[in-house]
Design a protein around this motif. Sequence first.
Motif, PDB file in Angstrom:
ATOM      1  N   ARG A 141      75.708  -6.550   5.145  1.00  0.00           N
ATOM      2  CA  ARG A 141      74.503  -6.343   5.939  1.00  0.00           C
ATOM      3  C   ARG A 141      73.977  -4.939   5.683  1.00  0.00           C
ATOM      4  O   ARG A 141      74.740  -3.976   5.587  1.00  0.00           O
ATOM      5  CB  ARG A 141      74.790  -6.512   7.425  1.00  0.00           C
ATOM      6  N   ARG A 142      72.665  -4.814   5.581  1.00  0.00           N
ATOM      7  CA  ARG A 142      72.073  -3.502   5.369  1.00  0.00           C
ATOM      8  C   ARG A 142      72.352  -2.602   6.565  1.00  0.00           C
ATOM      9  O   ARG A 142      72.096  -2.976   7.705  1.00  0.00           O
ATOM     10  CB  ARG A 142      70.573  -3.631   5.147  1.00  0.00           C
ATOM     11  N   ARG A 143      72.887  -1.463   6.273  1.00  0.00           N
ATOM     12  CA  ARG A 143      73.187  -0.515   7.338  1.00  0.00           C
ATOM     13  C   ARG A 143      71.917   0.212   7.735  1.00  0.00           C
ATOM     14  O   ARG A 143      71.230   0.798   6.873  1.00  0.00           O
ATOM     15  CB  ARG A 143      74.242   0.483   6.870  1.00  0.00           C
ATOM     16  N   PRO A 144      71.551   0.221   9.012  1.00  0.00           N
ATOM     17  CA  PRO A 144      70.333   0.933   9.444  1.00  0.00           C
ATOM     18  C   PRO A 144      70.433   2.408   9.084  1.00  0.00           C
ATOM     19  O   PRO A 144      71.481   3.037   9.268  1.00  0.00           O
ATOM     20  CB  PRO A 144      70.313   0.712  10.956  1.00  0.00           C
ATOM     21  N   ILE A 145      69.353   2.948   8.564  1.00  0.00           N
ATOM     22  CA  ILE A 145      69.369   4.343   8.153  1.00  0.00           C
ATOM     23  C   ILE A 145      69.594   5.258   9.345  1.00  0.00           C
ATOM     24  O   ILE A 145      70.172   6.351   9.204  1.00  0.00           O
ATOM     25  CB  ILE A 145      68.045   4.694   7.426  1.00  0.00           C
ATOM     26  N   GLY A 146      69.198   4.815  10.535  1.00  0.00           N
ATOM     27  CA  GLY A 146      69.396   5.631  11.724  1.00  0.00           C
ATOM     28  C   GLY A 146      70.824   5.673  12.201  1.00  0.00           C
ATOM     29  O   GLY A 146      71.163   6.496  13.062  1.00  0.00           O
ATOM     30  N   SER A 147      71.681   4.807  11.656  1.00  0.00           N
ATOM     31  CA  SER A 147      73.077   4.798  12.085  1.00  0.00           C
ATOM     32  C   SER A 147      73.883   5.924  11.456  1.00  0.00           C
ATOM     33  O   SER A 147      74.995   6.214  11.887  1.00  0.00           O
ATOM     34  CB  SER A 147      73.726   3.452  11.744  1.00  0.00           C
ATOM     35  N   VAL A 148      73.340   6.552  10.416  1.00  0.00           N
ATOM     36  CA  VAL A 148      73.979   7.709   9.782  1.00  0.00           C
ATOM     37  C   VAL A 148      73.135   8.929  10.127  1.00  0.00           C
ATOM     38  O   VAL A 148      72.027   9.085   9.615  1.00  0.00           O
ATOM     39  CB  VAL A 148      74.094   7.538   8.258  1.00  0.00           C
ATOM     40  N   VAL A 149      73.633   9.765  10.987  1.00  0.00           N
ATOM     41  CA  VAL A 149      72.866  10.905  11.496  1.00  0.00           C
ATOM     42  C   VAL A 149      73.207  12.145  10.676  1.00  0.00           C
ATOM     43  O   VAL A 149      74.332  12.661  10.743  1.00  0.00           O
ATOM     44  CB  VAL A 149      73.157  11.160  12.989  1.00  0.00           C
ATOM     45  N   LEU A 150      72.254  12.616   9.896  1.00  0.00           N
ATOM     46  CA  LEU A 150      72.379  13.879   9.189  1.00  0.00           C
ATOM     47  C   LEU A 150      71.644  14.960   9.965  1.00  0.00           C
ATOM     48  O   LEU A 150      71.018  14.684  10.994  1.00  0.00           O
ATOM     49  CB  LEU A 150      71.817  13.756   7.771  1.00  0.00           C
ATOM     50  N   ASP A 151      71.708  16.179   9.480  1.00  0.00           N
ATOM     51  CA  ASP A 151      71.015  17.267  10.160  1.00  0.00           C
ATOM     52  C   ASP A 151      69.509  17.019  10.155  1.00  0.00           C
ATOM     53  O   ASP A 151      68.989  16.247   9.339  1.00  0.00           O
ATOM     54  CB  ASP A 151      71.349  18.596   9.492  1.00  0.00           C
ATOM     55  N   SER A 152      68.817  17.658  11.037  1.00  0.00           N
ATOM     56  CA  SER A 152      67.392  17.410  11.247  1.00  0.00           C
ATOM     57  C   SER A 152      66.601  17.551   9.947  1.00  0.00           C
ATOM     58  O   SER A 152      66.659  18.588   9.273  1.00  0.00           O
ATOM     59  CB  SER A 152      66.848  18.395  12.286  1.00  0.00           C
ATOM     60  N   GLY A 153      65.870  16.508   9.576  1.00  0.00           N
ATOM     61  CA  GLY A 153      64.990  16.538   8.414  1.00  0.00           C
ATOM     62  C   GLY A 153      65.634  16.196   7.094  1.00  0.00           C
ATOM     63  O   GLY A 153      64.926  15.905   6.120  1.00  0.00           O
ATOM     64  N   VAL A 154      66.960  16.211   6.990  1.00  0.00           N
ATOM     65  CA  VAL A 154      67.631  15.968   5.710  1.00  0.00           C
ATOM     66  C   VAL A 154      67.432  14.524   5.262  1.00  0.00           C
ATOM     67  O   VAL A 154      67.083  14.253   4.108  1.00  0.00           O
ATOM     68  CB  VAL A 154      69.129  16.305   5.802  1.00  0.00           C
ATOM     69  N   SER A 155      67.656  13.580   6.159  1.00  0.00           N
ATOM     70  CA  SER A 155      67.515  12.167   5.814  1.00  0.00           C
ATOM     71  C   SER A 155      66.088  11.847   5.383  1.00  0.00           C
ATOM     72  O   SER A 155      65.869  11.194   4.357  1.00  0.00           O
ATOM     73  CB  SER A 155      67.920  11.302   7.012  1.00  0.00           C
ATOM     74  N   LYS A 156      65.114  12.316   6.140  1.00  0.00           N
ATOM     75  CA  LYS A 156      63.704  12.049   5.802  1.00  0.00           C
ATOM     76  C   LYS A 156      63.344  12.666   4.455  1.00  0.00           C
ATOM     77  O   LYS A 156      62.581  12.080   3.681  1.00  0.00           O
ATOM     78  CB  LYS A 156      62.798  12.592   6.897  1.00  0.00           C
ATOM     79  N   LYS A 157      63.892  13.829   4.170  1.00  0.00           N
ATOM     80  CA  LYS A 157      63.587  14.498   2.911  1.00  0.00           C
ATOM     81  C   LYS A 157      64.077  13.674   1.723  1.00  0.00           C
ATOM     82  O   LYS A 157      63.347  13.474   0.742  1.00  0.00           O
ATOM     83  CB  LYS A 157      64.237  15.883   2.893  1.00  0.00           C
ATOM     84  N   ILE A 158      65.306  13.162   1.796  1.00  0.00           N
ATOM     85  CA  ILE A 158      65.860  12.387   0.682  1.00  0.00           C
ATOM     86  C   ILE A 158      65.130  11.052   0.539  1.00  0.00           C
ATOM     87  O   ILE A 158      64.809  10.618  -0.574  1.00  0.00           O
ATOM     88  CB  ILE A 158      67.369  12.170   0.889  1.00  0.00           C
ATOM     89  N   ILE A 159      64.857  10.389   1.659  1.00  0.00           N
ATOM     90  CA  ILE A 159      64.145   9.100   1.603  1.00  0.00           C
ATOM     91  C   ILE A 159      62.756   9.285   1.003  1.00  0.00           C
ATOM     92  O   ILE A 159      62.318   8.492   0.154  1.00  0.00           O
ATOM     93  CB  ILE A 159      64.056   8.479   3.002  1.00  0.00           C
ATOM     94  N   ALA A 160      62.044  10.326   1.435  1.00  0.00           N
ATOM     95  CA  ALA A 160      60.701  10.582   0.912  1.00  0.00           C
ATOM     96  C   ALA A 160      60.747  10.868  -0.583  1.00  0.00           C
ATOM     97  O   ALA A 160      59.883  10.404  -1.347  1.00  0.00           O
ATOM     98  CB  ALA A 160      60.062  11.746   1.660  1.00  0.00           C
ATOM     99  N   ASP A 161      61.754  11.607  -1.032  1.00  0.00           N
ATOM    100  CA  ASP A 161      61.863  11.925  -2.452  1.00  0.00           C
ATOM    101  C   ASP A 161      62.146  10.663  -3.261  1.00  0.00           C
ATOM    102  O   ASP A 161      61.569  10.466  -4.341  1.00  0.00           O
ATOM    103  CB  ASP A 161      62.979  12.948  -2.661  1.00  0.00           C
ATOM    104  N   CYS A 162      63.025   9.796  -2.761  1.00  0.00           N
ATOM    105  CA  CYS A 162      63.325   8.541  -3.465  1.00  0.00           C
ATOM    106  C   CYS A 162      62.097   7.645  -3.538  1.00  0.00           C
ATOM    107  O   CYS A 162      61.795   7.072  -4.600  1.00  0.00           O
ATOM    108  CB  CYS A 162      64.473   7.816  -2.770  1.00  0.00           C
ATOM    109  N   ASN A 163      61.391   7.495  -2.444  1.00  0.00           N
ATOM    110  CA  ASN A 163      60.188   6.654  -2.435  1.00  0.00           C
ATOM    111  C   ASN A 163      59.126   7.202  -3.374  1.00  0.00           C
ATOM    112  O   ASN A 163      58.442   6.440  -4.077  1.00  0.00           O
ATOM    113  CB  ASN A 163      59.626   6.541  -1.020  1.00  0.00           C
ATOM    114  N   ASP A 164      58.972   8.527  -3.401  1.00  0.00           N
ATOM    115  CA  ASP A 164      57.999   9.133  -4.312  1.00  0.00           C
ATOM    116  C   ASP A 164      58.379   8.864  -5.763  1.00  0.00           C
ATOM    117  O   ASP A 164      57.524   8.556  -6.600  1.00  0.00           O
ATOM    118  CB  ASP A 164      57.924  10.639  -4.052  1.00  0.00           C
ATOM    119  N   PHE A 165      59.670   8.929  -6.064  1.00  0.00           N
ATOM    120  CA  PHE A 165      60.120   8.647  -7.431  1.00  0.00           C
ATOM    121  C   PHE A 165      59.872   7.192  -7.800  1.00  0.00           C
ATOM    122  O   PHE A 165      59.380   6.894  -8.897  1.00  0.00           O
ATOM    123  CB  PHE A 165      61.609   8.976  -7.552  1.00  0.00           C
TER     124      PHE A 165
END
Length: 431
Positions: free
Chosen positions: A185-209
């Motif tokens: 089952r796909r693990r919800p991205i919100g279930s892994v809590v990284l420091d503020s802004g880190v998760s969004k930064k990596i996701i945005a970079d992957c989507n842009d690529f």
Amino acid sequence: MAFTELLSSLSTNPYFGAGFGLFGIGAGAAILRKGLQGGIILFRRHLMITLEVPCRDKSYQWLLKWITIKGARKTQHLSVETNFLQNDNGQIKTSYDFIPSIGKHIFKYKGNWIQVERTREQQTLDLHMGVPWESVTLTAFGNNKQIYSDILDEARYLALEETVGKTLLYTAMGAEWRPFGHPRRRRPIGSVVLDSGVSKKIIADCNDFIQSSVWYTQRGIPYRRGYLLYGPPGCGKSSFITALAGELEYSVCLLNLSERGLTDDRLNHLLNVAPEQTIILLEDIDAAFASRETTLQQKSAYEGINRITFSGLLNCLDGVGSTEARIVFMTTNYLDRLDPALIRPGRIDLKEYIGYCTEYQLEEMFKNFFNNTDTDAGVNSVEFAQRVKSFGRPVSPAQIQGFFMKHKLSSPETVINCCKDIWEDSLNINK
């Protein structure tokens, strides 16, 4: 006159007549048999179309599944294929699929009669799987190849339908990638809590690529992206990559560089034949190679565990023969052990530190666990984070999760009052 008499005497000879008749019948039968064989060959060549799918082809398992649904119910010669299905609650059930056995079978598809022939070579083995070599041959009337395209498309759709909403894991087996375990089952991205802004930064970079393939092509830049997540163990590096794959609707290819027998050529081949829309994950990259500066000072503890060379790995990542349209993630607990050449721009495009819990992470993890039971989860989460930080000791997300699991039936107030048990529980586990 003498020749006429000779013929007359031969024709009246019963032995000669019997032999000539048998010869004529035999010759006629041979000509007829050759004619029929030639006719069958011409008929199959011009009025029938055949498709052979060997067991090494990616569509082989898809086709067997499709045949199971479309044709196996109408044949009495079956073989069983046992599968294990994982429910949403994690429970695994056993299912049995009956597929046509070795031999010939006939069924109807879109008004066309199709012969399915499964063959197995007992003398030939698939060296990577250690099983007899098999193939499936489909034969239909006509010369329209579209019927096989439709069959393969349907087979692929059926296979993908079973993995909707799930994450596939692949592992290297020989020179191929094979599914590893059950689709998860796909693990919800919100279930892994990284420091503020880190998760969004990596996701945005992957989507842009992912959305910028044309931009890369127009500028002649190799279309690939490399990421490095580093930090102490238990801080969520691997968990985040798994959740990220689910967020991007990608699969994960697990590649162990310490595997014995893995060579530079095989590594390059695996990177080039990785399934589409996958993240290639190289975990604990520091355990495979030591820094060249360290190697000059002392002999590496990891020397000789595999046959991959450091230069071979670098060439696989961004050499002439390296593949494009690829996302590679590396993880390490010790950034200082990595050679600078491995993590330079072009091989690693984005480095992120995934460390011990900050107050933001503590608050968010508390909300995730107790939001459904606590009417004032926001206030309690702040108090919990401040209480944990007041001890002045670093704590990893894995420790916090283990602590929450131990107190999952307790009230939020009880959890806050028992914060000091976080480190005591960790010590007990490590004993």
